[in-house]
Design a protein around this motif. Structure first.
Motif, mmCIF file in Angstrom:
data_model
loop_
_atom_site.group_PDB
_atom_site.id
_atom_site.type_symbol
_atom_site.label_atom_id
_atom_site.label_comp_id
_atom_site.label_asym_id
_atom_site.label_seq_id
_atom_site.Cartn_x
_atom_site.Cartn_y
_atom_site.Cartn_z
ATOM 1 N N ASN A 230 33.678 58.647 27.430
ATOM 2 C CA ASN A 230 32.229 58.503 27.344
ATOM 3 C C ASN A 230 31.734 58.871 25.950
ATOM 4 N N GLU A 231 30.723 58.115 25.486
ATOM 5 C CA GLU A 231 30.153 58.384 24.176
ATOM 6 C C GLU A 231 28.764 59.001 24.307
ATOM 7 N N LEU A 232 28.315 59.593 23.215
ATOM 8 C CA LEU A 232 26.946 60.084 23.112
ATOM 9 C C LEU A 232 26.244 59.310 22.003
ATOM 10 N N ALA A 233 25.082 58.750 22.325
ATOM 11 C CA ALA A 233 24.290 58.076 21.298
ATOM 12 C C ALA A 233 23.693 59.137 20.386
ATOM 13 N N THR A 234 23.980 59.050 19.113
ATOM 14 C CA THR A 234 23.586 60.066 18.145
ATOM 15 C C THR A 234 22.705 59.443 17.077
ATOM 16 N N ALA A 235 21.553 60.074 16.822
ATOM 17 C CA ALA A 235 20.597 59.537 15.853
ATOM 18 C C ALA A 235 21.158 59.604 14.439
ATOM 19 N N ILE A 236 20.802 58.599 13.655
ATOM 20 C CA ILE A 236 21.204 58.517 12.251
ATOM 21 C C ILE A 236 20.024 58.964 11.383
ATOM 22 N N PRO A 237 20.231 59.814 10.410
ATOM 23 C CA PRO A 237 19.121 60.223 9.527
ATOM 24 C C PRO A 237 18.446 59.017 8.882
ATOM 25 N N ASP A 238 17.124 59.055 8.833
ATOM 26 C CA ASP A 238 16.358 57.947 8.269
ATOM 27 C C ASP A 238 16.248 58.108 6.754
ATOM 28 N N THR A 239 17.389 58.083 6.103
ATOM 29 C CA THR A 239 17.447 58.247 4.643
ATOM 30 C C THR A 239 18.504 57.295 4.097
ATOM 31 N N GLU A 240 18.629 57.251 2.795
ATOM 32 C CA GLU A 240 19.698 56.459 2.197
ATOM 33 C C GLU A 240 21.046 57.081 2.525
ATOM 34 N N THR B 85 8.927 49.857 12.802
ATOM 35 C CA THR B 85 9.772 51.007 12.466
ATOM 36 C C THR B 85 11.168 50.769 13.033
ATOM 37 N N LEU B 86 12.164 51.251 12.318
ATOM 38 C CA LEU B 86 13.557 51.086 12.729
ATOM 39 C C LEU B 86 14.162 52.445 13.065
ATOM 40 N N GLN B 87 14.933 52.482 14.145
ATOM 41 C CA GLN B 87 15.639 53.695 14.552
ATOM 42 C C GLN B 87 17.128 53.379 14.626
ATOM 43 N N ARG B 88 17.926 54.108 13.860
ATOM 44 C CA ARG B 88 19.370 53.889 13.850
ATOM 45 C C ARG B 88 20.062 54.928 14.718
ATOM 46 N N GLU B 89 21.135 54.500 15.377
ATOM 47 C CA GLU B 89 21.960 55.448 16.118
ATOM 48 C C GLU B 89 23.387 54.930 16.204
ATOM 49 N N ILE B 90 24.286 55.835 16.587
ATOM 50 C CA ILE B 90 25.701 55.498 16.682
ATOM 51 C C ILE B 90 26.279 56.193 17.906
#
Length: 700
Positions: A559-569, A545-550
């Motif tokens: 400072n940055e916050l790691a933010t999840a990317i929707p698992d969609t196109e 499984t792959l988890q994307r974040e930015i």
């Protein structure tokens, strides 16, 4: 029948767990054997084989994999026992590691320490300046080559470092995270001169913007990589000669494993490996118990560790800090203090009782171990208070000496404070609980969560003895003490139950939101990189499984916050959806209304994490149910125990965990004896044995 093994090499004990995937789990605990920690590892495997009633060779030949967590990397960095490393940097930029981005005095320091400006100091440099050399080259912010690499200069610099006797070379060139070709060529040129020399590139280890943190990460990777290889290579050979057919896996800071032959290349990712095992074990147990939000607490011999699981997943951080130097490696966010069972108790010049951060460690250990230790520890205090029995640990194989514990407490704590030995012991016990409770509150609240929404899990050798105390004022609904076969080897259980986890990232600073085609391009590249990395592991995966974040931040913030990317196109709407997630997270941490979109938002680093399952079901089995709530059949005896300074010593029932059954209830005050630990159930608390054999503490 096949097995999965988890081995957790801590500062004091080496814990091991073996699971057959069909509900049988056995565990072992042996003293850690520094500096030759592999000796303790093999002894732990021998004990596992004994518990299973088979030979070591048979166990290894039937083992699908061994997941190993080690303190070798973090201990090497903290203690300075690292390889001699040279640095090759872009001409004019060598001093970035010494200037430290003007933050060297404050990195990793508490708010109190930062305010004390007169005592602020930069740490000692990672490497001396005579081993930090420069070469001519220049790549710009877009990855375009402006000045070609001077290869003759590289050869000259490399020869100079080799002549100085370096064991490894770190290469960190300007903007190499956008274009790593110059760094790759530098490595080729170094290997023309010294083919076997360990070389690490920032473009592979830390492809992120910010020169200082990228350089420090690359240097520290080079410092620990050769020594990690020196430890893992003979260990792997010894295991294979003993019959191991499956891979030896090494836990990483981000909560998953990597094969041992690949681990030295990415050594910096193993710095938090021992810290991660307990959180992963908590996540697996939470899946079985149906808990979504968990605070994991691990009291080992040297440290107290706290991690968070939110909505079923560990809370992550993009990096960490060691010795005031930043490390660019994704990690499970684990809060730690030096307040374990072996934490040393002392009285400072102001007459204040201190506990930790120094530890008695495995050698010489607490005074009561009788191995030459003369300083009092938390373990000595628990023995004096009756929490521990003189019969000792490891099922009686490690008897404890009351006389030595009392003498250590008398000399170093009781007499300096004008207390009796018993009063000093309860003071040590209560300081331990207070320090741990304070860390837990900060860990939960500073992450933007309410402790009342969480269940606490308590494990480690000393965790069950203290959890009722340090969780009492936290407001959690209940405390789960994992017992049964993983009583004080819970981190090893987490290792055995872990997945292969790899990550890939790239920095591309720009205003956000960006066009969806740019997102597609970045994540397609990262996912292709991950697929190649997974193929190199040479392990058969059950699923991936792959988890994307930015990493996002408001403009002008640092400072940055790691933010999840929707698992969609990706669509034209994706950027706005990500931005909404970022602002929701930002306001949860910093308070309602703290977000300010008008300032503009910047994207800094893109990341993908791959989780590859090994297909081995490491789960805790159900235990036999009892006839009712009465645990009378498990009662061993009474002993005089002090759990409260206001009450003092009182006769306290002691129960044998091996005789407890699901549904049994224990009303405090009480002690539950487990072969490798004890559980304290104070007055006002009820302990209930659940279907997996865990003791669940509830506040009345």
């Amino acid at each position: 029948m096949s097995y999965a093994l988890g081995i957790d090499v801590g500062g004091t004990f080496t814990d091991a767990v073996a699971s057959d995937g069909a509900g049988r789990i056995v565990s072992a605990k042996t003293p850690t054997t520094p500096p030759h920690r592999e000796v303790g590892v093999m002894r732990a495997i021998e004990d596992l084989a004994g518990e299973l009633g088979i030979g070591v060779g048979e166990l290894l030949s039937r083992t699908d994999y061994i997941a190993h967590g080690t303190t070798a990397s973090i201990n090497a960095l903290v203690q300075g026992t690292v390889a001699d490393v040279g640095l090759i940097a872009t001409k004019g930029h060598r001093d970035a590691i010494y200037i430290m981005n003007a933050e060297g005095r404050t990195l990793g320091r508490s708010a109190h320490e930062i305010q004390d400006t007169l005592r602020q100091r930069k740490p000692a440099p990672l490497i001396p300046k005579h081993r930090a050399l420069e070469v001519t080259e220049r790549i710009d912010h877009a990855g375009k080559v402006l000045v070609p690499l001077d290869e003759d200069e590289v050869r000259s610099v490399a020869r100079s470092l080799v002549d100085q006797g370096v064991e490894a070379i770190a290469v960190c060139l300007l903007w190499s995270f956008k274009n790593g070709t110059h760094e790759q060529r530098v490595r080729e040129l170094i290997h023309e001169i010294a083919p076997d020399l360990y070389v690490t590139l920032s473009s592979e280890v830390s492809p992120r913007i910010r020169e200082f943190s990228r350089t420090s990460t690359t240097i520290m990777n080079a410092q620990i990589g050769p020594r990690l290889r020196m430890y893992l290579t003979p260990l792997q050979k010894q295991l294979e000669e003993g019959g191991l057919k499956g891979p030896l896996l090494v836990m990483q800071s981000e909560g998953g494993t990597i094969t041992a032959d690949r681990a030295p290349e990415h050594a910096i990712t193993t710095v938090g490996s021992v810290l991660s095992g307990g959180v992963i074990g908590g996540m697996r147990l939470a899946e079985q118990l149906g808990h979504r939000n968990v605070i994991t607490t691990d009291v080992g011999g040297t440290t107290f560790l706290a991690g968070l699981i939110v909505d079923g997943e560990p809370v992550m951080a993009p990096g960490s800090i060691v010795n005031q130097f930043p490390i660019n490696a994704a990690t499970i966010r684990v809060h730690t203090i030096g307040s374990g069972g072996g934490a040393l108790a002392s009285v400072d010049a102001g007459g204040n009782l201190r506990l930790g951060p120094q530890s008695a460690e495995a050698v010489p250990g607490p005074a009561c171990y009788g191995n030459g230790g003369t300083r009092p520890t938390n373990t000595d205090a628990n023995l004096v208070l009756g929490i521990l029995s003189e019969r000792g640990l490891l099922g009686g194989r490690k008897p404890l000496r009351m006389d030595l514990a009392r003498e250590a407490i008398r000399e170093h704590v009781a007499e300096p404070l004008g207390l009796t030995v018993e009063e000093a012991a309860i003071a040590i016990h209560e300081v331990q609980n207070a320090q741990a409770g304070d860390l837990l509150r900060r860990a939960v609240v500073q992450a933007g969560y309410d402790p009342r929404d969480f269940v606490a899990y308590a494990f480690g050798g000393a965790g069950p003895a203290h959890c009722a105390g340090y969780c009492q004022d936290l407001g959690v609904s209940e405390v789960v003490v994992p017992l049964g076969p993983v009583a004080s080897a819970f981190s090893a259980y987490g290792l055995a139950a872990s997945d292969i986890v790899l990550s890939a990232e790239l920095s591309d600073p720009s205003a956000f939101p960006v066009d969806h085609t740019r997102l597609e391009s970045h994540y397609a590249r990262l996912e292709a990189d991950l697929q190649r990395a997974l193929d190199r592991q040479q392990v058969k995966f059950h699923d991936v499984t792959l988890q994307r974040e930015i990493d996002l931040r408001y403009s002008m913030q640092v400072n940055e916050l790691a933010t999840a990317i929707p698992d969609t196109e990706f669509t034209e709407r994706t950027g706005d959806e990500i931005l909404e997630r970022f602002e929701e997270q930002y306001e949860r941490i910093n308070g309602p209304g703290a977000g300010y979109r008008e300032a503009g938002v910047q994207a800094i680093t893109y990341r993908v994490r791959a989780k590859a399952g090994l297909g081995f079901p490491v789960v805790l089995p159900d235990v036999a149910p009892g006839d009712g709530p009465d645990p009378a059949d498990a009662l061993l005896k009474e002993r005089s125990v002090c759990l409260d300074s206001q009450i003092g010593f009182v006769p306290t029932p002691v129960y044998d965990y091996a005789r407890l059954r699901a549904g049994h209830e224990i009303v405090g005050p009480a002690i539950v004896d487990v072969p490798t630990t004890v559980v304290v159930v104070p007055a006002g608390i009820t302990g209930r044995v659940d279907r997996l054999g865990n003791l669940v503490l509830s506040y009345q």
